[in-house]
Motif scaffolding. Sequence first.
Motif, mmCIF file in Angstrom:
data_model
loop_
_atom_site.group_PDB
_atom_site.id
_atom_site.type_symbol
_atom_site.label_atom_id
_atom_site.label_comp_id
_atom_site.label_asym_id
_atom_site.label_seq_id
_atom_site.Cartn_x
_atom_site.Cartn_y
_atom_site.Cartn_z
ATOM 1 N N SER A 217 0.865 -1.189 0.000
ATOM 2 C CA SER A 217 0.000 0.000 0.000
ATOM 3 C C SER A 217 0.896 1.231 0.000
ATOM 4 C CB SER A 217 -0.927 0.006 1.226
ATOM 5 O OG SER A 217 -0.165 0.015 2.421
ATOM 6 N N PRO A 218 0.346 2.419 -0.380
ATOM 7 C CA PRO A 218 1.183 3.625 -0.421
ATOM 8 C C PRO A 218 1.840 3.904 0.920
ATOM 9 C CG PRO A 218 -0.911 4.021 -1.521
ATOM 10 C CD PRO A 218 -1.029 2.674 -0.854
ATOM 11 N N GLY A 219 3.155 4.082 0.874
ATOM 12 C CA GLY A 219 3.896 4.407 2.079
ATOM 13 C C GLY A 219 4.246 3.237 2.962
ATOM 14 N N ALA A 220 3.732 2.032 2.664
ATOM 15 C CA ALA A 220 4.017 0.859 3.488
ATOM 16 C C ALA A 220 5.400 0.299 3.163
ATOM 17 C CB ALA A 220 2.953 -0.213 3.269
ATOM 18 N N ALA A 221 6.003 -0.343 4.144
ATOM 19 C CA ALA A 221 7.318 -0.943 3.936
ATOM 20 C C ALA A 221 7.217 -2.096 2.954
ATOM 21 C CB ALA A 221 7.880 -1.437 5.266
ATOM 22 N N PRO A 222 8.179 -2.233 2.043
ATOM 23 C CA PRO A 222 8.131 -3.329 1.076
ATOM 24 C C PRO A 222 8.430 -4.676 1.724
ATOM 25 C CG PRO A 222 10.175 -2.088 0.833
ATOM 26 C CD PRO A 222 9.342 -1.351 1.836
ATOM 27 N N VAL A 223 7.903 -5.728 1.115
ATOM 28 C CA VAL A 223 8.168 -7.106 1.529
ATOM 29 C C VAL A 223 8.950 -7.777 0.405
ATOM 30 C CG1 VAL A 223 7.143 -9.332 2.134
ATOM 31 C CG2 VAL A 223 6.045 -7.195 2.876
ATOM 32 N N MET A 224 10.110 -8.326 0.709
ATOM 33 C CA MET A 224 10.958 -8.929 -0.311
ATOM 34 C C MET A 224 11.230 -10.376 0.034
ATOM 35 S SD MET A 224 14.610 -7.516 -1.795
ATOM 36 C CE MET A 224 15.414 -8.252 -3.218
ATOM 37 N N GLY A 225 11.124 -11.267 -0.938
ATOM 38 C CA GLY A 225 11.380 -12.668 -0.676
ATOM 39 C C GLY A 225 11.254 -13.514 -1.924
ATOM 40 N N ALA A 226 11.274 -14.841 -1.715
ATOM 41 C CA ALA A 226 11.116 -15.774 -2.825
ATOM 42 C C ALA A 226 9.738 -15.601 -3.440
ATOM 43 C CB ALA A 226 11.309 -17.205 -2.329
ATOM 44 N N PRO A 227 9.626 -15.772 -4.760
ATOM 45 C CA PRO A 227 8.337 -15.503 -5.421
ATOM 46 C C PRO A 227 7.155 -16.243 -4.811
ATOM 47 C CG PRO A 227 10.066 -15.698 -7.060
ATOM 48 C CD PRO A 227 10.693 -16.048 -5.747
ATOM 49 N N ALA A 228 7.277 -17.534 -4.548
ATOM 50 C CA ALA A 228 6.143 -18.293 -4.022
ATOM 51 C C ALA A 228 5.741 -17.793 -2.637
ATOM 52 C CB ALA A 228 6.475 -19.782 -3.977
ATOM 53 N N GLU A 229 6.722 -17.417 -1.816
ATOM 54 C CA GLU A 229 6.418 -16.933 -0.473
ATOM 55 C C GLU A 229 5.692 -15.586 -0.521
ATOM 56 O OE1 GLU A 229 10.155 -16.784 1.489
ATOM 57 O OE2 GLU A 229 10.420 -18.968 1.548
ATOM 58 N N VAL A 230 6.136 -14.692 -1.394
ATOM 59 C CA VAL A 230 5.496 -13.387 -1.488
ATOM 60 C C VAL A 230 4.107 -13.521 -2.109
ATOM 61 C CG1 VAL A 230 5.653 -11.070 -2.487
ATOM 62 C CG2 VAL A 230 7.709 -12.185 -1.594
ATOM 63 N N MET A 231 3.959 -14.381 -3.125
ATOM 64 C CA MET A 231 2.655 -14.560 -3.760
ATOM 65 C C MET A 231 1.619 -15.131 -2.780
ATOM 66 S SD MET A 231 2.454 -13.474 -6.885
ATOM 67 C CE MET A 231 3.345 -12.056 -6.261
ATOM 68 N N ALA A 232 2.082 -15.834 -1.772
ATOM 69 C CA ALA A 232 1.151 -16.404 -0.794
ATOM 70 C C ALA A 232 0.448 -15.322 0.023
ATOM 71 C CB ALA A 232 1.894 -17.360 0.136
ATOM 72 N N VAL A 233 1.060 -14.133 0.119
ATOM 73 C CA VAL A 233 0.470 -13.056 0.924
ATOM 74 C C VAL A 233 0.119 -11.823 0.093
ATOM 75 C CG1 VAL A 233 1.695 -13.804 2.993
ATOM 76 C CG2 VAL A 233 2.762 -12.091 1.499
ATOM 77 N N SER A 234 0.444 -11.848 -1.183
ATOM 78 C CA SER A 234 0.262 -10.664 -2.010
ATOM 79 C C SER A 234 -1.204 -10.442 -2.368
ATOM 80 C CB SER A 234 1.076 -10.790 -3.307
ATOM 81 O OG SER A 234 0.809 -9.706 -4.166
ATOM 82 N N PRO A 235 -1.679 -9.187 -2.283
ATOM 83 C CA PRO A 235 -3.047 -8.912 -2.728
ATOM 84 C C PRO A 235 -3.198 -8.965 -4.239
ATOM 85 C CG PRO A 235 -1.944 -6.874 -2.113
ATOM 86 C CD PRO A 235 -1.012 -7.994 -1.747
ATOM 87 N N VAL A 236 -2.091 -8.897 -4.969
ATOM 88 C CA VAL A 236 -2.126 -9.034 -6.429
ATOM 89 C C VAL A 236 -1.363 -10.305 -6.787
ATOM 90 C CG1 VAL A 236 -2.389 -6.594 -6.925
ATOM 91 C CG2 VAL A 236 -0.106 -7.518 -6.647
ATOM 92 N N HIS A 237 -1.994 -11.161 -7.583
ATOM 93 C CA HIS A 237 -1.375 -12.428 -7.941
ATOM 94 C C HIS A 237 -2.028 -12.960 -9.208
ATOM 95 C CE1 HIS A 237 -4.585 -13.115 -4.928
ATOM 96 N NE2 HIS A 237 -5.007 -14.019 -5.802
ATOM 97 N N PRO A 238 -1.326 -13.776 -9.982
ATOM 98 C CA PRO A 238 -1.850 -14.272 -11.250
ATOM 99 C C PRO A 238 -2.841 -15.410 -11.039
ATOM 100 C CG PRO A 238 0.327 -15.169 -10.867
ATOM 101 C CD PRO A 238 0.065 -14.195 -9.757
#
Length: 571
Positions: A217-238
């Motif tokens: 979200s705007p101004g929120a700290a970024p989350v960086m990690g392996a693609p599958a791990e980030v996609m598990a929590v991402s609000p945008v995903h394929p």
Amino acid sequence: MIRFDDVSVQYEGVDRPTLSGVDLTVPEGELVLLVGPSGVGKSTLLGAVSGLVPHFTGGRLTGRVTVGGRDTRTHKPRELADLVGTVGQDPLSHFVTDTVEDELAYGMESLGLAPDVMRRRVEETLDLLGLAGLRDRPIATLSGGQQQRVAIGSVLTPHPRVLVLDEPTSALDPAAAEEVLAVLQRLVHDLGTTVLMAEHRLERVVQYADQVVLLPSPGAAPVMGAPAEVMAVSPVHPPVVALGRLAGWEPLPLSVRDARRRAAGMRERLEGAVPGPVGGGGTGKLPPPAPAHHPAPRRSALARLFARPPQEAPEPVTDATTRVERLGVRRGRVEALRRVTLTVAPGETVALMGRNGAGKSTLLSALVGMVEPTSGTVLVGGRTPHRTTPREMVRRVGLVPQEPRDLLYADTVAAECAAADADAGAAPGSCRALVSELLPGVADATHPRDLSEGQRLALALALVLTARPPLLLLDEPTRGLDYAAKARLVGVLRTLAAEGHAIVLATHDVELAAELAHRVVILADGEVVADGPTPEVVVSSPAFAPQIAKILAPQEWLTVSQVREALGGVA
């Protein structure tokens, strides 16, 4: 290679920082994918790497961004040009020469490279990006996707160590997108190039990423990690990730191949079920359907705006029937369309698909009267578009072009909406209601140039929809839109189609066609090569099939929502 140390960016006149407290490191020789909803600051983060933020965009940058040891606060973009190559969302703003070959050579000329080196690199890049046949073409005559490839090629020829790409495949057909991504893979794996890329069409790119950076979200700290791990929590995903979440697969699949290997049980459960129709209008259920009561869903502001009061007689939409017979269009030496025959009925949504340069945008221009046919006929509601005055055509046909800025002239969102209401003869506030539906959270005082590419597109769409045109034409309508914005757009267009409006959209977004289109028409070299119901056309096409169709083939499932409904929400 790229390091952010407590970086924040705030623009003048904006209440909160676009980026706040960003700490992350992008290693050398990796492809790092930047994801997040529209308007969260992805383009700002990319601009901070190239030095465009704040040297050209303005605003206040605090903290420190270094690229290859160079501080972008003290090094302007031209002082980073040998190190960082940048391609923005709008390739037209990138070009400084007239022809493809000259554009590929320009960056090397600026760096003073030897002529023999320049010639070799131009030839290599022409081959890498499939541009050899276009080398002498004026850039202005290229399709949007072809221009995108030229823009990418122009930053590849100087051999930068870092590539910064903002929506690099958004204007490309599926085959061209795969070619570009294959080139990026080769640069990363063989040459150790570092690639930082923002992309909304994650179904194309997430499987190639070494790491993913999520801006939630705007101004929120970024989350960086392996693609599958980030996609598990991402609000945008394929879609492949959405299907994996539905099925409870761990780790989540990122590619069609991985998902197909795990989908045998799902295919067995779906055997005998009938997919719900595309374009809205019902769902398929596994027999026998269980009776259930569901409360009526709360209608959106947009649905209320377009809905008729139940006590009133239906107001017929002005005839949107569109008939094209053996249409031919020649532009200079190029035969853009040949013998195209097409009929679009009221209430029908048709997706035009095909490789870049196939003639999709030219066909839309002919339907709105911007292009005069060389041969054949075009009728929209009984009128010949190019012989009808623009004032009359605008009541019948609305076109949202690839470049939304072509429709934006005012200094604020509120002023744009007020002008749209006046032009359409609509009640005051009609356009603003549409903007709120498509683009929640944008203030009236926001200048259109301060919006992201996807947000500008949503604003332009609202301006056109205010007039409720019987025929709506959309050219690449999801370019720059995240999945949530795309879902809102699908809801808007389904409402319009249900009201009797005809919709024709030119798109490379196979997932959009799967969600929305009743029919798909595929163009190749200006000719219609396929025209039929969406499942029949796309399931058999390796290039234009959506992810779910590839995973669950030979069954004709196109979307995760179809599968979810058929399985009762549980896999």
